[in-house]
Motif scaffolding. Structure first.
Motif, short mmCIF file in Angstrom:
data_model
loop_
_atom_site.label_atom_id
_atom_site.label_comp_id
_atom_site.label_asym_id
_atom_site.label_seq_id
_atom_site.Cartn_x
_atom_site.Cartn_y
_atom_site.Cartn_z
N HIS A 135 24.56 -17.18 -11.61
CA HIS A 135 23.51 -16.77 -10.65
C HIS A 135 22.92 -15.41 -11.03
O HIS A 135 21.70 -15.20 -10.90
CB HIS A 135 24.05 -16.77 -9.22
CG HIS A 135 24.26 -18.17 -8.71
ND1 HIS A 135 23.23 -19.04 -8.48
CD2 HIS A 135 25.40 -18.85 -8.43
CE1 HIS A 135 23.70 -20.20 -8.07
NE2 HIS A 135 25.02 -20.11 -8.03
N GLY A 155 16.44 -24.94 -3.65
CA GLY A 155 17.19 -24.45 -4.80
C GLY A 155 16.71 -23.06 -5.16
O GLY A 155 16.43 -22.75 -6.32
N GLY A 171 18.06 -20.19 -5.41
CA GLY A 171 18.88 -19.24 -6.15
C GLY A 171 18.91 -17.91 -5.42
O GLY A 171 19.06 -17.85 -4.19
N ASP A 188 19.60 -22.94 -0.62
CA ASP A 188 20.44 -23.12 -1.80
C ASP A 188 21.85 -23.38 -1.31
O ASP A 188 22.23 -22.89 -0.24
CB ASP A 188 20.42 -21.87 -2.69
CG ASP A 188 20.80 -22.18 -4.14
OD1 ASP A 188 19.91 -22.15 -5.02
OD2 ASP A 188 21.99 -22.46 -4.40
N ALA A 225 14.62 -26.20 -10.26
CA ALA A 225 15.74 -26.59 -9.40
C ALA A 225 15.84 -28.10 -9.20
O ALA A 225 16.65 -28.54 -8.39
CB ALA A 225 15.61 -25.88 -8.05
#
Ligand SMILES: C[S@@+](CC[C@H](N)C(=O)[O-])C[C@H]1O[C@@H](n2cnc3c(N)ncnc32)[C@H](O)[C@@H]1O
Length: 363
Positions: A148, A188, A190, A211, A256
């Protein structure tokens, strides 16, 4: 000279063997250089050297606040790799301006030293992936402790370079919609930098990032707080189970979809989540669905490698489809159509050479 082998019938050209062996030696040497470039980024040595005139290892180490012995060994390696110049008479080293333009933070999305970090990240799971070849299954996100942070560093460089000034104008009507006030979801998300940039630029709109990684959502919330945003929210949720209907004017997905366990389910959830007339901006890897059409594309070997050793395997680890990073335009357009998006335009933006921008709507 031509040598003929016992089994395959094609004659083997010794010149071709030599040429290929030379190429393999280059790969071996350059893969080591990749590690030195990654180290140069993480230690700040490239950024430091970009500010210095020709300097000794002692001076460079002092300027960077690092141990000289390590810096000297690294300098000799990047000198051998023809990245740094060296004057043996004066024992000095310097980073040519043309190289600094490709290896420093100032290069933004074009900082290759930052990108090099992805190779050692993937190498961390090499033995686990090798095991999957015989045992099946996959390597889950927990196998990538730095994922990440690196993903955020990478996408921050890209989003800072052009999300507001190039991506938004590339989507018909998006600037006006966001200016007037729209409900936007990023699936998604992140570490949420794209959401936070949009929320700051368009205060009349409301943004939510989803997410399933709590660590990434924590980072996204921290940035929103640091920026004083009250129109950006972040939620830990599996986007395959988004479970909302006709709630958003715009849904975005930045890199994503291809690594989803169940990408078709996610696309269907996105279609359901959009209000009538809503727009889905799906940013995903620029590739063909056919390997023979990708061979000459820059970075194509990396695409299949990152797929094998991250995107595909994290999907398989969840019992997913293992779509793969290079699912490509043909498969993406088919899957968007199957999810109900009957109008899809594919755009490109100059600052992002790795992605296609799918603008998908339903009528
Ligand atoms: C390649 S990263 C992209 C992150 C972010 N959009 C960016 O551009 O930096 C993919 C993200 O999707 C998230 N993700 C994958 N499957 C998910 C799911 N089923 N539900 C929610 N998030 C998911 C991962 O945790 C990861 O943060």
């Amino acid at each position: 000279m031509t040598i003929t082998t016992d089994t395959p019938t094609a004659p083997v050209e010794s010149a071709a063997i030599e040429e290929f062996a030379g190429r393999m030696l280059g790969v071996f040497n350059d893969s080591a250089l990749c590690l030195l470039l990654s180290v140069g980024h993480q230690t700040g040595l490239f950024d430091t050297m970009a500010t210095l005139s020709p300097s000794t290892s002692v001076e460079i180490a002092a300027a960077a606040g690092l141990h000289e012995r390590y810096v000297r060994e690294w300098l000799d390696g990047v000198t051998a790799g023809r990245v740094v110049e060296h004057d043996p008479a004066r024992s000095t080293y310097w980073l040519p301006a043309e190289h600094a333009a490709c290896l420093t933070t100032a290069a933004g999305p074009g900082n290759f030293a930052r990108m090099m970090q992805l190779v050692p990240l993937l190498a961390q799971v090499e033995s686990d992936v090798v095991r999957c070849f015989t045992e099946g299954g996959g390597v889950g996100y927990e196998g990538f402790p730095r994922f990440h942070a690196l993903m955020n560093e990478d996408s921050t460089a890209t989003h800072d370079a052009g999300l507001i000034d190039a991506v938004v104008p590339a989507v018909p009507g998006l600037h006006d919609r966001l200016t007037a006030g729209a409900a936007v979801a990023d699936v998604g998300c992140g570490s949420g930098h794209a959401v936070n940039l949009l929320a700051r630029a368009y205060p009349a709109s409301r943004f939510v990032g989803f997410d399933f990684a709590a660590e990434a959502i924590d980072a996204a919330r921290a940035e929103a707080v640091a920026w004083g945003l009250d129109n950006a929210e972040f939620v830990v949720r599996d986007i395959a189970e988004l479970g909302v209907s006709e709630e958003y004017d715009v849904v975005t997905a930045f890199d994503a979809i291809h690594d989803q366990a169940h990408p078709a389910r996610v696309l269907a959830q996105v279609a359901t989540a959009l209000k009538p007339g809503g727009t889905f901006l799906m940013v995903d890897i620029k590739a063909s669905s056919h390997v023979h059409e990708n061979i000459d594309q820059p970075g194509s070997t990396f695409l299949y490698t990152v797929s094998l050793m991250h995107c595909m395997t994290v999907s398989l680890a969840q019992g997913g489809d293992g779509l793969g990073t290079a699912w490509g335009r043909q498969t993406a357009e088919r899957m968007l159509a199957e999810a109900g998006f009957n109008h899809v335009e594919v755009r490109e933006v100059a600052h992002d050479m790795f992605n296609s921008y799918y603008v998908a709507t339903r009528s």
